[in-house]
Design an enzyme around this catalytic site. Structure first.
Site, PDB file in Angstrom:
ATOM      1  N   GLU A  48      76.389 115.437  88.086  1.00 33.45           N
ATOM      2  CA  GLU A  48      75.305 115.085  87.700  1.00 33.45           C
ATOM      3  C   GLU A  48      74.135 115.962  87.766  1.00 33.45           C
ATOM      4  OE1 GLU A  48      73.794 110.548  88.520  1.00 33.45           O
ATOM      5  OE2 GLU A  48      72.925 111.964  89.855  1.00 33.45           O
ATOM      6  N   TYR A  72      68.469 113.942  81.637  1.00 29.50           N
ATOM      7  CA  TYR A  72      69.551 113.377  82.774  1.00 29.50           C
ATOM      8  C   TYR A  72      70.959 113.792  81.792  1.00 29.50           C
ATOM      9  CZ  TYR A  72      72.718 110.490  85.068  1.00 29.50           C
ATOM     10  OH  TYR A  72      73.919 109.738  85.828  1.00 29.50           O
TER      11      TYR A  72
END
Ligand code: GDP
Ligand code: MN
Length: 378
Positions: free
Chosen positions: A181, A93
């Site tokens: 993101e 992530y």
């Protein structure tokens, strides 16, 4: 404004952020053609703006890309992204966002990719490395090292992830993003590091600097009421209840939502006509709310300050005139403050039997909920 995954990836690609090869399709036929073009095993990804599509069945390693995914958790799927499937060795992530607390940027990385980051944050917050980035300094090598080493990225992923982070930062700056993101950022079995998913939130107030990005909005499935409200410059948010709400001032509108809930009802929307609400704004607002066929009653709650009660009343009368028999639900009106007397008198003179006066906010909410229930035959 949030971009769809495929739009985010197109933006990423412009700045050299590695993404899988893919193609958007608007119909099962197009999906089939896209799959043939991409070749090999493909993933078909529903383009809807919700997280957790994987779990909801919105990501399919497809043998048959024509297989459609019409709805996912209440969201209609109008397009899919058909991509070459990746063989995943590890999922990470990464994100870059604005950080109000430090009045700067924040870069984040975690080796717990592929799951909802909120869940990681709740269950193992130490697994997320957070590195503040001073916008005047920019994202430097040492920040990037803190991220990829700090989050324990596989040795094989470090270099690629570092490069990807640098490019992601370029996207973040160039497009005036509030957030970029990538979840998951993957290391493939072949040793490549690519953005398998992409989320981009743009800063609406900077959109006039980005006509190309602003234009992407046209491709959004916008709710018709929100679209109409936007064109009229109204501050409107659609909710899922049945009591339409108009008030002046965000605080008053919020309290109105609360009293409607307290009276046992559900608000259909949030609409703030603002401080200097004119007759025209009032009429525009009512028109938007009444065009929502879930609305069974409307509560107009105005506290006159700069806004004058008589003008608001005039706006309501204008709206009734303009809309004629499109007005099929009662309007409960509570006016207080500047020129409220005059306003009430004007409303009382209206030939329409759709206007119901109320003395207090709570009284108004009760009446609006009661009338909505009657309308529903409840
Ligand atoms: P989200 O659930 O809406 O965030 O959708 P993502 O694009 O992040 O995909 C969810 C999950 O599906 C990923 O974490 C992967 O595990 C899986 N996935 C997506 N694309 C591929 C792919 O090309 N190959 C494989 N093996 N898994 C994939
Ligand atoms: Mn994801």
């Amino acid at each position: 404004m949030d971009l769809f995954e495929h739009q985010a990836k197109e933006l990423f690609a412009k700045y050299g952020v590695a993404v899988p090869r893919g193609k958007v399709a608007w119909s099962p036929d197009e999906a089939e053609a896209a799959a043939a073009e991409v070749g090999g095993t493909v993933v078909v990804k529903a383009q809807v703006q919700i997280g957790g599509r994987g779990k909801a069945g919105g990501i399919q390693l497809a043998k048959d890309p024509a297989e459609s995914m019409p709805r996912i958790r209440g969201h209609t799927v109008r397009r899919v992204l058909v991509e070459e499937a990746s063989e995943i060795a590890a999922e990470y992530y990464v994100a870059i966002l604005h950080d109000r607390a430090s009045k700067g940027f924040l870069a984040m990385a975690s080796a717990e990719g592929g799951v909802e980051i909120e869940q990681v944050a709740a269950e193992q917050p130490e697994a997320i490395v957070k590195v503040p980035v001073n916008p005047l300094v920019g994202l430097r090598g040492y920040h990037v090292n803190q991220l990829v080493y700090g989050a324990n990225f596989d040795e094989r992923a470090r270099k690629g992830a570092a490069q990807l982070l640098n490019r992601l930062y370029e996207v973040f700056l160039a497009a005036d993003c509030l957030l970029v993101e990538v979840n998951p950022l993957v290391l493939t079995t072949g040793g490549e590091v690519i953005a398998l998913d992409g989320k981009v939130s743009l800063d609406d107030s900077a959109l006039d600097r980005h006509p190309d990005l602003e234009a992407l909005r046209d491709t959004f499935a916008v709710d018709p009421q929100e679209q109409a409200a936007k064109e009229k410059g109204l501050n409107y948010i659609k909710l899922d209840g049945y009591v339409g709400i108009i008030g002046n001032g965000a605080g008053l509108v919020m309290s109105t939502l609360d009293v409607v809930a307290q009276a046992g009802g559900k608000a259909a929307n949030f609409l703030d006509v603002g401080g200097g609400a004119s007759a025209e704004t009032m009429a525009d607002g009512l028109e938007v709310i009444l065009s929502d066929d879930k609305v069974r009653s409307v509560l107009v709650n105005i506290f006159g300050g700069i806004t004058r009660g008589d003008l608001v009343a005039q706006g309501i009368l204008d709206a009734l005139d303009r809309l004629g028999d499109k007005v099929k639900v009662p309007l409960v009106v509570r006016l207080d403050g500047t020129n409220a007397e005059e306003g009430r008198a004007l409303l009382a003179s209206s030939p329409s039997d759709m206007v119901v006066p109320a003395a207090t906010m709570l009284d108004a909410a009760r009446k609006a909920v009661e009338l909505a229930d009657t309308k529903a035959g409840a």
